[in-house]
Design an enzyme around this catalytic site. Structure first.
Site, PDB file in Angstrom:
ATOM      1  N   ARG A  98       0.844  -1.192   0.000  1.00 58.99           N
ATOM      2  CA  ARG A  98       0.000   0.000   0.000  1.00 58.99           C
ATOM      3  C   ARG A  98       0.885   1.249   0.000  1.00 58.99           C
ATOM      4  O   ARG A  98       1.792   1.369   0.814  1.00 58.99           O
ATOM      5  CB  ARG A  98      -0.877  -0.028   1.253  1.00 58.99           C
ATOM      6  CG  ARG A  98      -2.078   0.860   1.179  1.00 58.99           C
ATOM      7  CD  ARG A  98      -2.936   0.686   2.400  1.00 58.99           C
ATOM      8  NE  ARG A  98      -2.334   1.262   3.595  1.00 58.99           N
ATOM      9  CZ  ARG A  98      -3.009   1.543   4.707  1.00 58.99           C
ATOM     10  NH1 ARG A  98      -4.291   1.269   4.781  1.00 58.99           N
ATOM     11  NH2 ARG A  98      -2.411   2.059   5.752  1.00 58.99           N
ATOM     12  N   THR A 102      -0.906   7.686  -1.012  1.00 62.73           N
ATOM     13  CA  THR A 102      -2.218   7.572  -1.674  1.00 62.73           C
ATOM     14  C   THR A 102      -3.066   6.458  -1.063  1.00 62.73           C
ATOM     15  O   THR A 102      -4.277   6.401  -1.300  1.00 62.73           O
ATOM     16  CB  THR A 102      -2.051   7.251  -3.166  1.00 62.73           C
ATOM     17  OG1 THR A 102      -1.456   5.945  -3.278  1.00 62.73           O
ATOM     18  CG2 THR A 102      -1.150   8.266  -3.865  1.00 62.73           C
ATOM     19  N   ASP A 194       1.705  -2.043  11.827  1.00 66.93           N
ATOM     20  CA  ASP A 194       1.925  -2.588  10.479  1.00 66.93           C
ATOM     21  C   ASP A 194       2.246  -4.079  10.599  1.00 66.93           C
ATOM     22  O   ASP A 194       3.301  -4.452  11.129  1.00 66.93           O
ATOM     23  CB  ASP A 194       3.071  -1.837   9.794  1.00 66.93           C
ATOM     24  CG  ASP A 194       3.235  -2.283   8.357  1.00 66.93           C
ATOM     25  OD1 ASP A 194       3.497  -3.487   8.139  1.00 66.93           O
ATOM     26  OD2 ASP A 194       3.082  -1.463   7.441  1.00 66.93           O
TER      27      ASP A 194
END
Ligand SMILES: O=P(O)(O)OC[C@H]1O[C@H](OP(=O)(O)OP(=O)(O)O)[C@H](O)[C@@H]1O
Ligand SMILES: O=c1cc[nH]c(=O)[nH]1
Ligand SMILES: [Mg+2]
Length: 206
Positions: A98, A102, A194
């Site tokens: 990812r 954005t 994460d």
């Protein structure tokens, strides 16, 4: 949703910021075993005669073992546990990262059978945040003819669940928890951080 004390305790270990990479991976392995066990409850089975040392019994096996598809990197930590419970399965791979700005998934790897018609698919990715990555992955599978798709997550955000539901793509979601929301960096809150970095360490993105 898989609602079980042992699943909750493994998820708690994964959430805890003090949990190191090795213990995080161990908790994810164990939690994946529980998620696969629950997801497989609805898998089609067939019976066949099995000879015990005493007599013939009715045996049971999966009628159609699923293709396992871990989404790299974070889904890699679910692959071994899933394959251990489903040793008859094959495995395909999808690599997605990812973009930090954005938040769109960038595909960097795809290794899947060309034709998935009639093959159940079990997608493995611990995190469903905006849903962009899993929508991309499931679309790849549907484009190859898959119609029976189960997505296995550890944590899902409401926005991601809604996005997948609105995508019109055929899938079933199995998750250990649904968290509150996403923050401005599109991380799940409270989440676990994460999931790729927590297993494998941070790395510069190419
Ligand atoms: O629902 P989304 O908003 O698309 O976010 C979820 C994705 O983010 C994570 O992967 P990431 O891109 O961090 O890659 P990594 O597994 O290599 O860390 C995670 O494993 C999902 O694939
Ligand atoms: O919270 C999040 C969101 C996306 N990807 C992760 O690994 N964690
Ligand atoms: Mg990551």
């Amino acid at each position: 949703m898989v609602d079980h004390p042992l699943a909750k305790s493994r998820l708690t270990a994964m959430r805890d910021e003090r949990t190191d990479n090795g213990a995080f991976r161990a908790a994810l392995h164990e939690l994946t075993t529980m998620l696969v066990y629950e997801a497989a409850r609805s898998f089609a089975t067939e019976t066949f005669p099995v000879r015990t040392p005493v007599a013939v019994a009715e045996g049971t096996r999966l009628a159609n073992p699923p293709l396992l598809v871990p989404v790299l990197r974070a889904g890699l930590g679910m692959a071994d546990s899933a394959l251990a419970l489903l040793p008859e399965s094959s495995m395909g791979f999808v690599g997605l990262a990812r973009d930090e700005h954005t938040f769109q998934p960038r595909a960097y790897m795809e290794s899947l059978p060309r034709d998935l018609a009639g093959i159940p698919v079990l997608v493995l990715d611990p995190m469903l945040a905006t849903g962009g990555s899993l929508e991309h992955c499931v679309r790849l599978l549907v484009d190859r003819g898959a119609t029976d798709i189960t997505v296995l997550c550890v944590l899902a955000a409401p926005a991601g669940i809604e996005r997948l539901a609105n995508s019109g793509l055929p899938m079933r979601l199995v998750t250990a928890a649904i968290d509150q929301e996403l923050n401005e960096r599109m991380f799940i809150v409270p989440g676990l951080g994460d999931a790729g970095d927590r297993q494998f360490g941070g790395m510069p993105r190419f």
